[in-house]
Design a protein around this motif. Structure first.
Motif, PDB file in Angstrom:
ATOM      1  N   MET A   5      21.282  87.342  24.832  1.00 13.80           N
ATOM      2  CA  MET A   5      21.151  86.735  26.150  1.00 13.80           C
ATOM      3  C   MET A   5      21.888  85.402  26.155  1.00 13.80           C
ATOM      4  O   MET A   5      21.532  84.477  25.433  1.00 13.80           O
ATOM      5  N   TRP A   7      22.401  82.211  28.121  1.00 15.55           N
ATOM      6  CA  TRP A   7      21.574  81.565  29.137  1.00 15.55           C
ATOM      7  C   TRP A   7      21.736  80.063  29.085  1.00 15.55           C
ATOM      8  O   TRP A   7      22.365  79.515  28.180  1.00 15.55           O
ATOM      9  N   CYS A  14      17.314  81.960  34.503  1.00 12.57           N
ATOM     10  CA  CYS A  14      17.347  82.278  33.070  1.00 12.57           C
ATOM     11  C   CYS A  14      15.939  82.269  32.482  1.00 12.57           C
ATOM     12  O   CYS A  14      15.583  83.133  31.679  1.00 12.57           O
ATOM     13  N   ARG A  15      15.146  81.292  32.886  1.00 11.97           N
ATOM     14  CA  ARG A  15      13.770  81.214  32.376  1.00 11.97           C
ATOM     15  C   ARG A  15      12.946  82.420  32.838  1.00 11.97           C
ATOM     16  O   ARG A  15      12.131  82.937  32.083  1.00 11.97           O
ATOM     17  N   LYS A  18      14.033  85.314  30.632  1.00 13.13           N
ATOM     18  CA  LYS A  18      13.468  85.163  29.284  1.00 13.13           C
ATOM     19  C   LYS A  18      11.990  85.547  29.281  1.00 13.13           C
ATOM     20  O   LYS A  18      11.529  86.291  28.412  1.00 13.13           O
ATOM     21  N   LYS A  19      11.257  85.060  30.272  1.00 12.56           N
ATOM     22  CA  LYS A  19       9.835  85.377  30.375  1.00 12.56           C
ATOM     23  C   LYS A  19       9.624  86.886  30.528  1.00 12.56           C
ATOM     24  O   LYS A  19       8.750  87.464  29.887  1.00 12.56           O
ATOM     25  N   GLU A  22      10.241  88.544  27.153  1.00 12.84           N
ATOM     26  CA  GLU A  22       9.149  88.230  26.225  1.00 12.84           C
ATOM     27  C   GLU A  22       7.883  89.002  26.586  1.00 12.84           C
ATOM     28  O   GLU A  22       7.216  89.556  25.705  1.00 12.84           O
ATOM     29  N   GLU A  30      19.025  84.343  21.793  1.00 11.27           N
ATOM     30  CA  GLU A  30      19.495  83.451  22.852  1.00 11.27           C
ATOM     31  C   GLU A  30      20.759  82.737  22.398  1.00 11.27           C
ATOM     32  O   GLU A  30      20.877  82.365  21.240  1.00 11.27           O
ATOM     33  N   PRO A  96      21.528  84.637  33.729  1.00 13.39           N
ATOM     34  CA  PRO A  96      21.903  84.953  32.357  1.00 13.39           C
ATOM     35  C   PRO A  96      22.792  86.191  32.298  1.00 13.39           C
ATOM     36  O   PRO A  96      22.798  87.012  33.211  1.00 13.39           O
TER      37      PRO A  96
END
Length: 119
Positions: A5, A7, A14-15, A18-19, A22, A30, A96
């Motif tokens: 990724m 980002w 992007c956050r 990512k969340k 996850e 990353e 991302p």
């Protein structure tokens, strides 16, 4: 399957991506798109795998894009010149960018992530 990724940690989109990864237990690495932007060669591979035109990889909402007047200038550049420009500054890239080496997503759309990265 481990994803790559690209980002920018301060980017809200992007956050969210990512969340999402996850929360769904997807293994990924990353790479900060500003500190370590993908090379022109890597961008070429990503663009080819994505099936999208180079222009879709530009962050058209970004400050840098507007400062450089790229909405007008991009039309005058050929694909190689666009790639070179894109590789020169991670802030110009839409993010991302996620890849498994075969498939590629640009930006974050939950449905697209479910389809590409959870199946």
């Amino acid at each position: 399957m481990s994803l790559q990724m690209y980002w920018y940690p301060k980017c809200g989109t992007c956050r969210k991506a990512k969340k999402f990864l996850e929360e769904h237990g997807v293994d990924f690495k990353e790479q900060n798109i500003v500190d370590e932007p993908p090379s022109q060669e890597e961008l070429t591979r990503l663009i080819q795998k994505s099936g999208l035109p180079v222009k879709k990889f530009f962050n058209t909402c970004g400050k840098k894009y507007r400062e450089l007047g790229l909405s007008r200038k991009l039309k005058e550049l050929d694909e190689q010149e666009q790639l070179k420009l894109l590789a020169s500054d991670g802030m110009l890239m839409k993010r991302p960018i996620v890849t498994d080496g075969d498939k590629v997503t640009v930006g974050f759309k939950e449905e697209e992530f479910k389809e590409k990265w959870l199946s």
